[in-house]
Design a protein around this motif. Sequence first.
Motif, PDB file in Angstrom:
ATOM      1  N   GLU A   1     -10.797  -4.407  -0.049  1.00  0.00           N
ATOM      2  CA  GLU A   1     -12.088  -3.735  -0.117  1.00  0.00           C
ATOM      3  C   GLU A   1     -13.149  -4.751  -0.557  1.00  0.00           C
ATOM      4  O   GLU A   1     -12.891  -5.627  -1.382  1.00  0.00           O
TER       5      GLU A   1
ATOM      6  N   PRO B   1      -3.950   0.337  -4.426  1.00  0.00           N
ATOM      7  CA  PRO B   1      -3.727   1.384  -3.419  1.00  0.00           C
ATOM      8  C   PRO B   1      -3.623   0.750  -2.031  1.00  0.00           C
ATOM      9  O   PRO B   1      -4.382  -0.167  -1.702  1.00  0.00           O
TER      10      PRO B   1
ATOM     11  N   VAL C   1      -3.735   1.356   2.014  1.00  0.00           N
ATOM     12  CA  VAL C   1      -4.240   2.264   3.046  1.00  0.00           C
ATOM     13  C   VAL C   1      -3.749   1.763   4.402  1.00  0.00           C
ATOM     14  O   VAL C   1      -4.122   0.669   4.846  1.00  0.00           O
TER      15      VAL C   1
ATOM     16  N   SER D   1       1.572   5.796   1.676  1.00  0.00           N
ATOM     17  CA  SER D   1       0.394   6.035   0.834  1.00  0.00           C
ATOM     18  C   SER D   1       0.723   5.803  -0.638  1.00  0.00           C
ATOM     19  O   SER D   1       0.437   6.624  -1.492  1.00  0.00           O
TER      20      SER D   1
ATOM     21  N   ASP E   1       1.053   2.690  -3.952  1.00  0.00           N
ATOM     22  CA  ASP E   1       0.504   1.419  -4.408  1.00  0.00           C
ATOM     23  C   ASP E   1       1.407   0.282  -3.940  1.00  0.00           C
ATOM     24  O   ASP E   1       2.595   0.480  -3.653  1.00  0.00           O
TER      25      ASP E   1
ATOM     26  N   ASP F   1      -8.131  -0.098  -8.748  1.00  0.00           N
ATOM     27  CA  ASP F   1      -8.422   0.954  -7.769  1.00  0.00           C
ATOM     28  C   ASP F   1      -9.066   0.408  -6.505  1.00  0.00           C
ATOM     29  O   ASP F   1      -9.540   1.168  -5.660  1.00  0.00           O
TER      30      ASP F   1
ATOM     31  N   ASN G   1      -8.929  -0.917  -2.890  1.00  0.00           N
ATOM     32  CA  ASN G   1      -7.986  -0.682  -1.796  1.00  0.00           C
ATOM     33  C   ASN G   1      -7.568  -1.970  -1.088  1.00  0.00           C
ATOM     34  O   ASN G   1      -8.373  -2.898  -0.917  1.00  0.00           O
TER      35      ASN G   1
ATOM     36  N   TYR H   1      -6.403  -2.678   2.671  1.00  0.00           N
ATOM     37  CA  TYR H   1      -6.398  -2.023   3.980  1.00  0.00           C
ATOM     38  C   TYR H   1      -5.428  -2.746   4.916  1.00  0.00           C
ATOM     39  O   TYR H   1      -5.539  -3.963   5.100  1.00  0.00           O
TER      40      TYR H   1
END
Length: 254
Positions: free
Chosen positions: A98, A120, A122, A142, A144, A183, A185, A187
Motif C-alpha cells: 500500500e 494483511p 489481499v 484472507s 496476514d 495494518d 496491506n 496486494y
Amino acid sequence: MKLSVIVPVLNEITFIPLYVESVSRFADEIIIADGGSTDGTIEEIERLQHRYAIRLFHVQQSGLPYTEDWNESVVRNFLIDQAQGDWIMNLDIDEMMEDRFAEVLPELMNRSDVDIYQFPFVNFWGDPWTIRVNSPGDERWSNDITRMWRAKQGIRYRDEKHHCTLEAAEGRSIWSIPRGRSDVNVYHYHYALGSKIKFNDNRRGDVNVQMNLGQPDWNFKPEQYDIVTRPYEGHHPEVVMNYLSRQKALESTE
C-alpha cells in the motif's frame, strides 16, 4: 535504519517495472535473483539499474517450476545472505505494498520490541477488481502474511522446494520471535495482471485452464472447496493504477 528488499524472479517482464518503481519508494536496496529468464526480464532489470539501487544476481533455478524439482529455498536463502540492511523484506515480484507504507516504515523499524512483522494480504482473483477470500477447506486467501524482519535474527527458509516457509534459528518457529502487526496491506496481483497463470502454475486445480489457448476460466468450481470472491472497493497503489490506465488506453486504440 535501512531496509533490504529481496526477491527471486523468473520471466516476470510484466511485474518488474511496476515492482521496482513501487519498492524503490521505501527500500534502500532491491536484491534480485534471476533464475534464468528468457522473456526480457534481465534486460529490463539492467535498464532499471541505471535509476534504482538494484543488485542483480543470476542463480539458475533448477527443475520444473512449482514442483519438488525446484530449489526455491536455496535461492531465497542466498538472497538473505546478500542483504546489507538493518531489516529484510521478502516481498514477491507480484506483490505491492500500500502506498502509505513509505510513511509508516520508519516507525516500524525503530520499534525496539518487535523483530518481525506481519501484514494483511489481499489476493486479487481474475482481475484487479475482484478479491478471493477464505472458504471452508480453502483458508489461505484472507490472512496476514509475514513479510519483514530484523536482520541478524537467524531467520532462514526451511529446506523446501517451493512455497517454502520461514523459520528461526535452530529450527524454532518464527512465532517465537517478538512479533508486530502493521495494518498496511500487501496486494497480491499474481492472478490479476499480466499472464495471470504461468507454466505449471495451476497445481491446485483452482482454474480450468486451456493452456493452449491461454484462457483461464475464473468461474471454475473445484470439487474440494468453494471459491469465494467479493468485489474490491479499495484503492490500488499508484503504480498499478498508472499501469491499468495505460492498458485501458492501449485497448481503446486497438
